[in-house]
Design an enzyme around this catalytic site. Structure first.
Site, PDB file in Angstrom:
ATOM      1  N   SER A   1       0.854  -1.182   0.000  1.00  0.00           N
ATOM      2  CA  SER A   1       0.000   0.000   0.000  1.00  0.00           C
ATOM      3  C   SER A   1       0.887   1.227   0.000  1.00  0.00           C
ATOM      4  O   SER A   1       2.101   1.124   0.206  1.00  0.00           O
ATOM      5  CB  SER A   1      -0.861  -0.018   1.278  1.00  0.00           C
ATOM      6  OG  SER A   1      -1.472   1.221   1.524  1.00  0.00           O
TER       7      SER A   1
ATOM      8  N   TYR B   1      -2.582  -0.814  10.436  1.00  0.00           N
ATOM      9  CA  TYR B   1      -2.559  -0.997   8.990  1.00  0.00           C
ATOM     10  C   TYR B   1      -1.159  -0.709   8.440  1.00  0.00           C
ATOM     11  O   TYR B   1      -0.636  -1.473   7.619  1.00  0.00           O
ATOM     12  CB  TYR B   1      -3.601  -0.087   8.330  1.00  0.00           C
ATOM     13  CG  TYR B   1      -3.770  -0.320   6.856  1.00  0.00           C
ATOM     14  CD1 TYR B   1      -4.440  -1.446   6.376  1.00  0.00           C
ATOM     15  CD2 TYR B   1      -3.259   0.577   5.934  1.00  0.00           C
ATOM     16  CE1 TYR B   1      -4.592  -1.663   5.020  1.00  0.00           C
ATOM     17  CE2 TYR B   1      -3.407   0.371   4.569  1.00  0.00           C
ATOM     18  CZ  TYR B   1      -4.080  -0.752   4.117  1.00  0.00           C
ATOM     19  OH  TYR B   1      -4.231  -0.959   2.772  1.00  0.00           O
TER      20      TYR B   1
END
Length: 150
Positions: A10, A23
Site C-alpha cells: 500500500s 494498517y
C-alpha cells in the site's frame, strides 16, 4: 521452475500515517517480506521472482467496505466523512492497475508504484525520510481544523 509472486502492500507501506498504526505495520511487513523473499529467490536462482506493489488510489469499493474505527473521532475526524473523502482520491481504474502489474512482472521489476499519489509519496519519503512525518502531522491537523469549523 519459473513463476512470479506478487504481493500487494500500500502507500502506507511507504509512509506512516496517523490513525493507521496497525494498517501501516501490516503494509510495511508486506514490503519487508517481499523484498527479503525476492533476495532469497535471487540467491537460489530458481526462476521464481517477487514483486511488491504499492497502489495509490485504485477505484474500487475499498473505502465503503472498510470499517472506520470510531476512535478517529478523538482526532476530530468523522468516520463516514473520512470514507467519502477517501473515495474522492480513488482515481486509477482497476483495469489500469492490473495492466501495470502485468507489465512489471514481464519486466521482472522489484517494486511497482501505481498512480501519481504513490509516486509523489515515495518521492517525499525519499527527500524527507523522517521529516515527512512532521509534514503529515501538520497537514492532518490543518485538515481536521477545516472539518471542525465546517
Amino acid at each position: 521452475g519459473e513463476g512470479h509472486i506478487i504481493d500487494i502492500s500500500s502507500l502506507f507501506g511507504l509512509t506512516a500515517q496517523p490513525t493507521q498504526s496497525a494498517y501501516n505495520a501490516t503494509k510495511f511487513a508486506v514490503r519487508g517480506f517481499t523484498e527479503s523473499l525476492r533476495q532469497e529467490l535471487d540467491l537460489e536462482n530458481c526462476g521464481v521472482s517477487a514483486l511488491c506493489v504499492h497502489p495509490g488510489g485504485i477505484r474500487t469499493n475499498i473505502a465503503n467496505a472498510a470499517k472506520m474505527n470510531d476512535s478517529i473521532r478523538t482526532l476530530g475526524m468523522h468516520p463516514e466523512k473520512s470514507a467519502r473523502s477517501f473515495n474522492k482520491l480513488l482515481r486509477c481504474p482497476p483495469e489500469e492497475a492490473a495492466r501495470q502489474i502485468i507489465e512489471a512482472v514481464q519486466k521482472d521489476k522489484r517494486r511497482l508504484l501505481i498512480g501519481n499519489d504513490a509516486k509523489t509519496l515515495d518521492l517525499i519519503q525519499r527527500i524527507l525520510p523522517t521529516g515527512y512525518q512532521r509534514v503529515t502531522a501538520f497537514a492532518t491537523r490543518l485538515s481536521n481544523k477545516g472539518k471542525k469549523s465546517a
